[in-house]
Scaffold this motif. Structure first.
Motif, PDB file in Angstrom:
ATOM      1  N   ASN A   1      46.579 -35.523 -16.900  1.00  0.00           N
ATOM      2  CA  ASN A   1      45.684 -34.851 -15.959  1.00  0.00           C
ATOM      3  C   ASN A   1      45.797 -33.351 -16.163  1.00  0.00           C
ATOM      4  O   ASN A   1      46.826 -32.778 -15.884  1.00  0.00           O
ATOM      5  CB  ASN A   1      46.149 -35.158 -14.534  1.00  0.00           C
ATOM      6  CG  ASN A   1      45.251 -36.140 -13.881  1.00  0.00           C
ATOM      7  OD1 ASN A   1      44.195 -36.469 -14.421  1.00  0.00           O
ATOM      8  ND2 ASN A   1      45.663 -36.611 -12.724  1.00  0.00           N
TER       9      ASN A   1
ATOM     10  N   ILE B   1      45.438 -29.317 -15.521  1.00  0.00           N
ATOM     11  CA  ILE B   1      45.073 -28.245 -14.588  1.00  0.00           C
ATOM     12  C   ILE B   1      44.650 -27.095 -15.485  1.00  0.00           C
ATOM     13  O   ILE B   1      45.400 -26.700 -16.383  1.00  0.00           O
ATOM     14  CB  ILE B   1      46.271 -27.796 -13.735  1.00  0.00           C
ATOM     15  CG1 ILE B   1      46.726 -28.922 -12.824  1.00  0.00           C
ATOM     16  CG2 ILE B   1      45.902 -26.549 -12.923  1.00  0.00           C
ATOM     17  CD1 ILE B   1      47.940 -28.567 -11.986  1.00  0.00           C
TER      18      ILE B   1
ATOM     19  N   LYS C   1      43.601 -23.190 -15.876  1.00  0.00           N
ATOM     20  CA  LYS C   1      43.588 -21.875 -15.222  1.00  0.00           C
ATOM     21  C   LYS C   1      42.788 -20.922 -16.091  1.00  0.00           C
ATOM     22  O   LYS C   1      42.969 -20.921 -17.319  1.00  0.00           O
ATOM     23  CB  LYS C   1      45.008 -21.342 -15.061  1.00  0.00           C
ATOM     24  CG  LYS C   1      45.811 -22.172 -14.096  1.00  0.00           C
ATOM     25  CD  LYS C   1      47.105 -21.495 -13.717  1.00  0.00           C
ATOM     26  CE  LYS C   1      47.849 -22.400 -12.751  1.00  0.00           C
ATOM     27  NZ  LYS C   1      49.112 -21.864 -12.353  1.00  0.00           N
TER      28      LYS C   1
ATOM     29  N   TYR D   1      38.478 -25.861 -12.379  1.00  0.00           N
ATOM     30  CA  TYR D   1      39.402 -24.827 -12.869  1.00  0.00           C
ATOM     31  C   TYR D   1      39.921 -24.025 -11.685  1.00  0.00           C
ATOM     32  O   TYR D   1      39.333 -24.029 -10.593  1.00  0.00           O
ATOM     33  CB  TYR D   1      38.677 -23.900 -13.857  1.00  0.00           C
ATOM     34  CG  TYR D   1      37.361 -23.383 -13.338  1.00  0.00           C
ATOM     35  CD1 TYR D   1      37.314 -22.310 -12.460  1.00  0.00           C
ATOM     36  CD2 TYR D   1      36.164 -24.022 -13.670  1.00  0.00           C
ATOM     37  CE1 TYR D   1      36.106 -21.872 -11.938  1.00  0.00           C
ATOM     38  CE2 TYR D   1      34.957 -23.579 -13.151  1.00  0.00           C
ATOM     39  CZ  TYR D   1      34.938 -22.520 -12.293  1.00  0.00           C
ATOM     40  OH  TYR D   1      33.750 -22.089 -11.753  1.00  0.00           O
ATOM     41  N   GLU D   2      41.046 -23.349 -11.919  1.00  0.00           N
ATOM     42  CA  GLU D   2      41.570 -22.402 -10.924  1.00  0.00           C
ATOM     43  C   GLU D   2      41.460 -21.025 -11.536  1.00  0.00           C
ATOM     44  O   GLU D   2      41.831 -20.845 -12.697  1.00  0.00           O
ATOM     45  CB  GLU D   2      43.062 -22.669 -10.674  1.00  0.00           C
ATOM     46  CG  GLU D   2      43.344 -23.955  -9.956  1.00  0.00           C
ATOM     47  CD  GLU D   2      44.850 -24.262  -9.915  1.00  0.00           C
ATOM     48  OE1 GLU D   2      45.675 -23.339 -10.126  1.00  0.00           O
ATOM     49  OE2 GLU D   2      45.166 -25.439  -9.696  1.00  0.00           O
TER      50      GLU D   2
ATOM     51  N   TYR E   1      46.202 -24.478 -20.045  1.00  0.00           N
ATOM     52  CA  TYR E   1      46.196 -25.840 -19.507  1.00  0.00           C
ATOM     53  C   TYR E   1      47.618 -26.198 -19.080  1.00  0.00           C
ATOM     54  O   TYR E   1      48.574 -25.957 -19.822  1.00  0.00           O
ATOM     55  CB  TYR E   1      45.792 -26.870 -20.567  1.00  0.00           C
ATOM     56  CG  TYR E   1      44.466 -26.594 -21.233  1.00  0.00           C
ATOM     57  CD1 TYR E   1      43.270 -27.049 -20.677  1.00  0.00           C
ATOM     58  CD2 TYR E   1      44.419 -25.893 -22.427  1.00  0.00           C
ATOM     59  CE1 TYR E   1      42.057 -26.809 -21.303  1.00  0.00           C
ATOM     60  CE2 TYR E   1      43.215 -25.653 -23.061  1.00  0.00           C
ATOM     61  CZ  TYR E   1      42.040 -26.118 -22.491  1.00  0.00           C
ATOM     62  OH  TYR E   1      40.852 -25.884 -23.116  1.00  0.00           O
ATOM     63  N   TYR E   2      47.717 -26.790 -17.898  1.00  0.00           N
ATOM     64  CA  TYR E   2      49.002 -27.285 -17.404  1.00  0.00           C
ATOM     65  C   TYR E   2      48.882 -28.776 -17.138  1.00  0.00           C
ATOM     66  O   TYR E   2      47.777 -29.305 -17.033  1.00  0.00           O
ATOM     67  CB  TYR E   2      49.402 -26.547 -16.122  1.00  0.00           C
ATOM     68  CG  TYR E   2      49.751 -25.099 -16.394  1.00  0.00           C
ATOM     69  CD1 TYR E   2      51.056 -24.702 -16.596  1.00  0.00           C
ATOM     70  CD2 TYR E   2      48.739 -24.140 -16.497  1.00  0.00           C
ATOM     71  CE1 TYR E   2      51.368 -23.383 -16.889  1.00  0.00           C
ATOM     72  CE2 TYR E   2      49.041 -22.817 -16.786  1.00  0.00           C
ATOM     73  CZ  TYR E   2      50.352 -22.450 -16.974  1.00  0.00           C
ATOM     74  OH  TYR E   2      50.654 -21.153 -17.281  1.00  0.00           O
TER      75      TYR E   2
ATOM     76  N   ASP F   1      49.254 -31.746 -14.653  1.00  0.00           N
ATOM     77  CA  ASP F   1      49.257 -31.992 -13.213  1.00  0.00           C
ATOM     78  C   ASP F   1      50.212 -33.143 -12.918  1.00  0.00           C
ATOM     79  O   ASP F   1      49.876 -34.309 -13.101  1.00  0.00           O
ATOM     80  CB  ASP F   1      47.818 -32.358 -12.782  1.00  0.00           C
ATOM     81  CG  ASP F   1      47.697 -32.406 -11.279  1.00  0.00           C
ATOM     82  OD1 ASP F   1      48.698 -32.112 -10.597  1.00  0.00           O
ATOM     83  OD2 ASP F   1      46.600 -32.721 -10.792  1.00  0.00           O
TER      84      ASP F   1
END
Ligand code: AMP
Length: 443
Positions: A157, A159, A161, A248-249, A268-269, A271
Motif C-alpha cells: 500500500n 503513501i 508524498k 497523495y499528501e 513513496y512510503y 503504509d
C-alpha cells in the motif's frame, strides 16, 4: 583464511534472491508497459559528472562518494545514483535525436559511503526510470503514477508524498528568507546544517537531527513562494493524478537529497503499522531542469525520474500481507526415474519442459521412489513425475500432485497437452483477467 564481506555490503540469496528477481522483473515489465526502454550504463564515471549534477551541496557528493584515482591518475567515482550517468549517456550517444519523449528504465547497484544501518547499505540496488522531454505536467504525473502502480502491483500500500520546488526568482527569494530565518538559530544546529546554510539552505529542510527538526518546523513554507506558473503546473500534475484516482499528501518540507530537482518532487512510503518502516522511503524522484544542458546537451528538454531501492522493497514486501505471487522458486515438476531406461525418458521429458520454460528438476540419478519423494518435498516441488518399470512397459508416466496427493497416469503422447492443462489450472486465475475500465474513478 576467512574473508568477510566489505562493511555495508551484503549477499542476497535463497528466497530473498528470488523475491529480488520477482520485484525487478515486475518493475521491468511495468516500465515497458508504459513505453520505457532499457538502458545499461557504466558503474564508473568521471568524478566531476556527479559534482556538476548531483551537486556540491548534497551529502552524497560531499561525504558519501566512493572516489579514487585510477592507475593513470584520473579521478573516478562508483555511481552513487543513476540520473547523472543516464544524462551523460543521453548526451554522449545523442539519444534525444528523433526520440523525444525519451523514456528509459534501469536496474543496478549504487554505492554510498553511509553509516550502515537498517535499510541503509554502502552498496545497494536501484531500479528506476528517466523521462526526457519538454516540460509537461502529464509526463511528470506519468512517472509518479508508474511508481504508484508498481507498488500496488507488488501488493504494497503506497503513501505518496509530494512537494513543489519553485524555479528561478521565487527559489532565490525563498533561499534568502530561509537564510534569514535560520541565521539566529544556527549556533544551536548541527555541523551539517551550518555547512548547508552556506552552500544550499534548502538542504537544511532535509536534516534528520531531532533538535534541528524542531527549528525546521517553524521555517517559512515553500508553498507560499510558488509563482503563478509554478502553481499552474503543480495544479495540473495534481489534476492528472486525481483523474486516475491516485491519492497523495502534500509535504512542504520534502526537498530530496540531490541538488538538481526543480518542480515536482515526490517520495513513496509503505503504509503499515510496522514502525520499522516509519520515515523510510521506498523510493522517490522528481523533475529537473538544465541537467542535460549542464552536461553540454540540448537546453530545450527537462527530465523527470524516479528510483526505488531494491533492498527496501524486499523488506517491505517480506513484511507485507500481499497476495502478489511473483514468478515463484518452487519447481513445478520433479523427475523421478527409477531405472536407467526411465532416466532416458526422464531426460527427454525434462528437456521438453526446460525448453518450454517450465521449472523442472532432473538430477540424472536413479533412486528409490521414497528417496525421490523426500528430495522433491524438500524442494517444495508441486508435482513429481514417476517413471518406473510399470510405466515404461505401458508407455505412460505417473504425475503426482504433491499438494493434493492426487495422481494420474499420463500416456507419453498426451504428455505435452496434460502438462499445459496442469500449468493452466495452477497458474491462471481471476487475477490474470483484464479489469473493466472505470472512468468515474477519482472524479
Ligand atoms: P535517492 O537516490 O537518494 O533518491 O534514493 C532513492 C531510493 O534508493 C531511496 O528511496 C531508497 O529506497 C534507496 N536508497 C538510497 N540510499 C540507500 C542506501 N544507502 N541503502 C539502501 N537503499 C538506499
Amino acid at each position: 583464511m576467512k574473508i568477510n564481506p566489505v562493511k555495508g555490503t551484503h549477499d542476497i540469496y535463497s528466497s530473498t534472491a528470488n523475491d529480488a528477481l520477482d520485484l525487478e522483473y515486475t518493475f521491468n515489465v511495468m516500465a515497458m508497459a508504459y513505453g520505457y526502454e532499457p538502458i545499461v550504463i557504466p558503474t564508473l564515471e568521471h568524478t566531476n559528472l556527479f559534482q556538476r549534477s548531483v551537486g556540491e551541496s548534497s551529502d552524497i557528493v560531499t561525504k558519501e562518494m566512493y572516489t579514487f584515482l585510477d592507475k593513470a591518475g584520473r579521478s573516478l567515482t562508483l555511481r552513487p545514483e543513476f540520473t547523472a550517468g543516464i544524462m551523460r549517456a543521453v548526451v554522449t550517444n545523442k539519444l534525444y535525436v528523433d526520440n523525444i519523449p525519451l523514456r528509459l528504465f534501469y536496474n543496478g547497484s549504487c554505492f554510498r559511503y553511509e553509516r550502515p544501518q537498517a535499510g541503509r547499505y554502502r552498496e545497494f540496488h536501484q531500479m528506476g526510470v528517466e523521462l526526457i522531454a519538454p516540460t509537461n505536467p502529464g509526463l511528470d504525473a506519468e512517472v509518479i503514477a508508474l511508481g504508484f502502480a508498481y507498488l500496488k502491483e507488488i501488493g504494497l500500500n503506497p503513501i505518496l508524498k509530494i512537494n513543489y520546488l519553485p524555479a528561478k526568482d521565487s527559489r532565490e527569494k525563498y533561499l534568502k528568507d530561509l537564510k534569514a530565518f535560520f541565521e539566529p538559530n544556527l549556533d544551536n544546529m548541527c555541523e551539517d546544517c551550518k555547512r548547508r546554510y552556506e552552500i544550499n539552505p534548502l538542504r537544511i529542510l532535509d536534516c534528520k537531527v531531532p533538535s534541528d527538526r524542531e527549528i525546521i518546523e517553524k521555517a517559512p513554507s515553500i508553498s507560499t513562494y510558488l509563482s503563478d506558473d509554478d502553481l499552474k503546473h503543480y495544479n495540473e500534475i495534481k489534476r492528472f493524478l486525481g483523474n486516475i484516482g491516485i491519492s497523495y499528501e502534500e509535504d512542504d518540507r520534502l526537498v530530496r537529497g540531490l541538488d538538481y530537482y526543480s518542480g515536482i518532487v515526490f517520495e513513496y512510503y509503505f503504509d503499515t503499522d510496522n514502525s520499522d518502516f516509519a520515515g523510510i522511503a521506498l523510493g522517490g524522484g522528481g523533475h529537473y531542469d538544465g541537467l542535460l544542458q549542464e552536461l553540454d546537451g540540448p537546453s530545450e528538454y527537462s527530465g523527470v525520474g524516479l528510483s526505488f531501492g531494491l533492498e527496501r522493497l524486499i523488506s517491505a514486501y517480506q513484511n507485507a500481507d500481499t497476495e502478489y505471487k511473483g514468478t515463484g522458486m518452487r519447481p513445478i515438476f520433479y523427475m523421478a526415474p527409477l531405472s536407467e531406461e526411465g532416466l532416458d525418458l526422464a531426460h527427454t521429458l525434462a528437456t521438453f519442459l526446460h525448453e518450454n520454460s517450465v521449472h523442472t528438476i532432473l538430477n540424472y540419478e536413479i533412486k528409490s521412489l521414497k528417496s525421490f519423494l523426500k528430495s522433491a518435498n524438500k524442494k517444495q516441488a508441486r508435482n513429481i513425475i514417476i517413471i518406473g518399470e510399470d510405466e515404461l512397459k505401458k508407455g505412460f508416466v505417473t504425475i503426482k500432485n504433491l499438494e493434493s496427493g492426487v495422481q494420474h497416469e499420463v500416456a507419453i503422447d498426451d504428455f505435452p497437452e496434460i502438462v499445459f492443462s496442469i500449468l493452466k489450472e495452477n497458474y491462471e486465475d481471476d487475477d490474470g483477467e483484464i479489469q473493466s475500465l472505470d472512468i468515474t474513478k477519482g472524479n
